[in-house]
Scaffold this motif. Sequence first.
Motif, PDB file in Angstrom:
ATOM      1  N   LEU A   1       0.792  -1.047   0.074  1.00 35.17           N
ATOM      2  CA  LEU A   1      -0.071   0.081  -0.004  1.00 35.17           C
ATOM      3  C   LEU A   1       0.817   1.221   0.081  1.00 35.17           C
ATOM      4  CD1 LEU A   1      -2.819  -1.140   2.526  1.00 35.17           C
ATOM      5  CD2 LEU A   1      -3.013  -0.540   0.138  1.00 35.17           C
ATOM      6  N   VAL A   2       1.982   1.080   0.770  1.00 32.67           N
ATOM      7  CA  VAL A   2       2.772   2.508   0.838  1.00 32.67           C
ATOM      8  C   VAL A   2       3.206   2.638  -0.659  1.00 32.67           C
ATOM      9  CG1 VAL A   2       4.910   3.317   1.812  1.00 32.67           C
ATOM     10  CG2 VAL A   2       3.220   2.050   3.083  1.00 32.67           C
ATOM     11  N   ASN A   3       4.045   1.527  -1.220  1.00 30.22           N
ATOM     12  CA  ASN A   3       4.226   1.688  -2.577  1.00 30.22           C
ATOM     13  C   ASN A   3       3.511   2.123  -3.626  1.00 30.22           C
ATOM     14  OD1 ASN A   3       6.954   0.750  -1.557  1.00 30.22           O
ATOM     15  ND2 ASN A   3       6.352  -1.404  -2.096  1.00 30.22           N
ATOM     16  N   ALA A   4       2.330   1.754  -3.441  1.00 28.51           N
ATOM     17  CA  ALA A   4       1.085   2.229  -4.306  1.00 28.51           C
ATOM     18  C   ALA A   4       0.827   3.394  -4.179  1.00 28.51           C
ATOM     19  CB  ALA A   4      -0.156   1.384  -4.033  1.00 28.51           C
ATOM     20  N   PHE A   5       0.959   4.105  -3.268  1.00 24.68           N
ATOM     21  CA  PHE A   5       0.788   5.666  -2.945  1.00 24.68           C
ATOM     22  C   PHE A   5       1.877   6.409  -3.684  1.00 24.68           C
ATOM     23  CE2 PHE A   5      -2.246   4.571   0.548  1.00 24.68           C
ATOM     24  CZ  PHE A   5      -3.169   5.632   0.453  1.00 24.68           C
ATOM     25  N   LYS A   6       2.815   5.617  -3.631  1.00 26.89           N
ATOM     26  CA  LYS A   6       4.136   6.556  -4.046  1.00 26.89           C
ATOM     27  C   LYS A   6       4.309   6.617  -5.698  1.00 26.89           C
ATOM     28  CE  LYS A   6       6.840   6.654   0.028  1.00 26.89           C
ATOM     29  NZ  LYS A   6       8.145   6.350   0.893  1.00 26.89           N
ATOM     30  N   GLN A   7       3.386   5.726  -6.504  1.00 24.88           N
ATOM     31  CA  GLN A   7       3.698   5.790  -7.739  1.00 24.88           C
ATOM     32  C   GLN A   7       3.379   7.050  -8.407  1.00 24.88           C
ATOM     33  OE1 GLN A   7       4.673   2.867  -9.227  1.00 24.88           O
ATOM     34  NE2 GLN A   7       5.382   2.582  -6.998  1.00 24.88           N
ATOM     35  N   GLU A   8       2.428   7.735  -7.908  1.00 31.33           N
ATOM     36  CA  GLU A   8       1.893   8.903  -8.524  1.00 31.33           C
ATOM     37  C   GLU A   8       2.100  10.144  -7.786  1.00 31.33           C
ATOM     38  OE1 GLU A   8      -2.265  10.548 -10.641  1.00 31.33           O
ATOM     39  OE2 GLU A   8      -1.982   8.266 -10.347  1.00 31.33           O
ATOM     40  N   PRO A   9       2.822  11.191  -8.076  1.00 27.03           N
ATOM     41  CA  PRO A   9       3.034  12.386  -7.382  1.00 27.03           C
ATOM     42  C   PRO A   9       1.664  13.197  -7.495  1.00 27.03           C
ATOM     43  CG  PRO A   9       4.382  12.379  -9.239  1.00 27.03           C
ATOM     44  CD  PRO A   9       3.838  11.114  -9.042  1.00 27.03           C
ATOM     45  N   ASN A  10       1.433  14.252  -6.976  1.00 24.63           N
ATOM     46  CA  ASN A  10       0.123  15.135  -7.073  1.00 24.63           C
ATOM     47  C   ASN A  10       0.663  16.240  -7.981  1.00 24.63           C
ATOM     48  OD1 ASN A  10       1.616  16.772  -5.559  1.00 24.63           O
ATOM     49  ND2 ASN A  10       0.540  16.566  -3.543  1.00 24.63           N
TER      50      ASN A  10
ATOM     51  N   ALA B   1       1.698  19.024  -7.425  1.00 21.24           N
ATOM     52  CA  ALA B   1       2.597  19.947  -6.866  1.00 21.24           C
ATOM     53  C   ALA B   1       4.147  19.139  -6.899  1.00 21.24           C
ATOM     54  CB  ALA B   1       2.336  20.241  -5.375  1.00 21.24           C
ATOM     55  N   GLY B   2       4.001  17.823  -7.411  1.00 23.46           N
ATOM     56  CA  GLY B   2       5.217  16.927  -7.410  1.00 23.46           C
ATOM     57  C   GLY B   2       5.387  16.368  -6.189  1.00 23.46           C
ATOM     58  N   THR B   3       4.681  16.358  -4.895  1.00 25.21           N
ATOM     59  CA  THR B   3       4.644  15.671  -3.852  1.00 25.21           C
ATOM     60  C   THR B   3       3.878  14.473  -3.674  1.00 25.21           C
ATOM     61  OG1 THR B   3       3.184  17.149  -2.749  1.00 25.21           O
ATOM     62  CG2 THR B   3       5.456  18.008  -2.798  1.00 25.21           C
ATOM     63  N   LEU B   4       3.913  13.984  -2.620  1.00 23.80           N
ATOM     64  CA  LEU B   4       3.250  12.611  -2.328  1.00 23.80           C
ATOM     65  C   LEU B   4       1.895  12.962  -1.921  1.00 23.80           C
ATOM     66  CD1 LEU B   4       5.698  10.887  -0.085  1.00 23.80           C
ATOM     67  CD2 LEU B   4       5.134  10.149  -2.353  1.00 23.80           C
ATOM     68  N   ASP B   5       1.082  11.978  -2.482  1.00 25.78           N
ATOM     69  CA  ASP B   5      -0.587  12.025  -1.906  1.00 25.78           C
ATOM     70  C   ASP B   5      -0.515  12.161  -0.510  1.00 25.78           C
ATOM     71  OD1 ASP B   5      -3.168  11.238  -1.562  1.00 25.78           O
ATOM     72  OD2 ASP B   5      -2.882   9.785  -3.210  1.00 25.78           O
ATOM     73  N   ILE B   6      -1.467  13.175  -0.070  1.00 28.95           N
ATOM     74  CA  ILE B   6      -1.428  13.326   1.301  1.00 28.95           C
ATOM     75  C   ILE B   6      -2.069  12.369   2.160  1.00 28.95           C
ATOM     76  CG2 ILE B   6      -3.681  14.596   1.246  1.00 28.95           C
ATOM     77  CD1 ILE B   6      -0.545  15.443   3.427  1.00 28.95           C
ATOM     78  N   ARG B   7      -3.037  11.552   1.215  1.00 32.17           N
ATOM     79  CA  ARG B   7      -3.697  10.465   1.894  1.00 32.17           C
ATOM     80  C   ARG B   7      -2.709   9.302   2.436  1.00 32.17           C
ATOM     81  NH1 ARG B   7      -7.458   8.898  -3.073  1.00 32.17           N
ATOM     82  NH2 ARG B   7      -5.521   8.900  -4.046  1.00 32.17           N
ATOM     83  N   LEU B   8      -1.785   9.054   1.987  1.00 33.68           N
ATOM     84  CA  LEU B   8      -0.798   8.233   2.632  1.00 33.68           C
ATOM     85  C   LEU B   8      -0.245   8.609   4.064  1.00 33.68           C
ATOM     86  CD1 LEU B   8       1.514   6.155   2.607  1.00 33.68           C
ATOM     87  CD2 LEU B   8       2.984   7.480   1.255  1.00 33.68           C
ATOM     88  N   ARG B   9      -0.146   9.856   4.279  1.00 29.23           N
ATOM     89  CA  ARG B   9       0.186  10.328   5.547  1.00 29.23           C
ATOM     90  C   ARG B   9      -0.993   9.861   6.797  1.00 29.23           C
ATOM     91  NH1 ARG B   9       1.041  16.660   7.794  1.00 29.23           N
ATOM     92  NH2 ARG B   9       1.780  15.926   9.708  1.00 29.23           N
ATOM     93  N   TRP B  10      -2.220   9.952   6.161  1.00 34.09           N
ATOM     94  CA  TRP B  10      -3.077   9.757   7.305  1.00 34.09           C
ATOM     95  C   TRP B  10      -3.878   8.484   7.210  1.00 34.09           C
ATOM     96  CZ3 TRP B  10      -2.194  13.173  10.130  1.00 34.09           C
ATOM     97  CH2 TRP B  10      -1.978  14.472   9.842  1.00 34.09           C
TER      98      TRP B  10
END
Length: 507
Positions: free
Chosen positions: A310-319, A321-330
Amino acid sequence: MKKIIIITIGLISILFASSCDDELAQTNPNALTTEQFWKTESDAQAGVNAIYAMFYKDGLWARWIYFRLDLTSDEGYSVSPWTELADWTRFNYVNYNFWEGQVVTWRDTYKAIFRCNQVLANVPNIAFQNEDDKKKILAQAKFLRALHYYYAAVLWEDIPIVLTPSTPSDLPAQKNVTEVWAQVEKDLNEAFADLPPSWGADQTGRPDKGAAKAFLAKVYMQQRKWAEAKTALEYLITGPGARYSLVSNYRDNFTDVSENNSESVFEIQFGDNRLGGTDESQSAAVSSNRAQFFAPRSIGWSDGQARLWLVNAFKQEPNKAGTLDIRLRWTLYYPELLADFGDKTYGKNWEWGNEAWFRKGSRDYYRNNEDYYSQVNYRLIRYADILLRYAEVLNETGNTADAYQYVDMVRARVNLNTLAVAHPEIGNDHDKFLERLKMERALELAGESVRWEDLKRWGDLNSQASVDKIALRDPDFNNFVVGKHHRLPIPQVEDENNPNLNQHPEY
């Protein structure tokens, strides 16, 4: 302010008195009998409130059902030192009478259904000043009976359908899952007719017409009745029930700070105002134990955790702004959380190693440990789920091009590009869209008890080839036997005590 729906000890005595053998029943001078109860409007209201109390029991939404819905799916797993508990999340079913693995969930499911049947059998005979009030009580009982049968069908499939108050001598017949779905549909349609479009603030937590349509969509989708599901979902999206919207802050769906918000379609009301057990006493807790059992090591019991894919899935596509999907954090705790988001939650405890844990519903925003009394409501259905479901049924009914916009609404909240921009390879291809939608649902809804039913609906548990793909991200599925582990065994004690109930043949 949320309304915690509670019960009185008097009603509980009645509910259980009616299920005792005459030879064993002892007269309690302080308890009303069934014949003495069910006389007034307040009796009827107490009766329906007792159904809600079942949400707070061990077998259901207080504790063990999450092990079946979240940890058995490819999103979670267990390495609990309690070996038998962990085995029941990895398809190693040996003792079919394992209490925590399934028997308590079966018991509490039928206990809840019994309470629904009590209301439905007795309330029609009570005189009300306002007949609409009676209809609302009966509609709630039908909705809640449908809810409990829905999850029983997802877990066990072929089960008894009990529609009248049970007695100890009853030996209900086992029904095919198609008959169970039909009963769920019937109850929900009848409930929809008499539930209000919304409730007053002092009645928060009761189902309304939108909740009934949402569960109807779920049961239709599990049967792949796409046209019927489409109609049900349209009530919430473009029809008379279109009053929902996504909240701007994704995490507001998982704390007690912003409960029953515009995104909530139906949520269980939890509270920490009573610190008792899960029995029938007046001090019985109305809390959730999920966070205690799913918390990282040293924070809680750590019996359930999330898969790292799941962690890796979130990191496949930046938003954008070029940063990580904020859903990963929560959504997850994981080793790089501090580096990725500057999140210092739980400080040095990131020495847990290369593991991930579910974060939704945790109380790290104001405390550094968990206990058995979490007051965070559990959102059984929220609007983001509805939007993604609508995209799925549009794709299944040949409207793939129209489905994009509903996925994009969910993606826009977290500043992701539109699906067409981010994944142009999909086009109008049904299969490619579905594969992407599977990932979109994981990213939005991970750890929210929908993944197991998703896997079943998509047919991903029906062939060895698809199960082998799941096993690449969740090794527990190397134990999965196609044609067997898509449903739980019937508790052996039920099979032995009821000649009209047969163990599933694959067991």
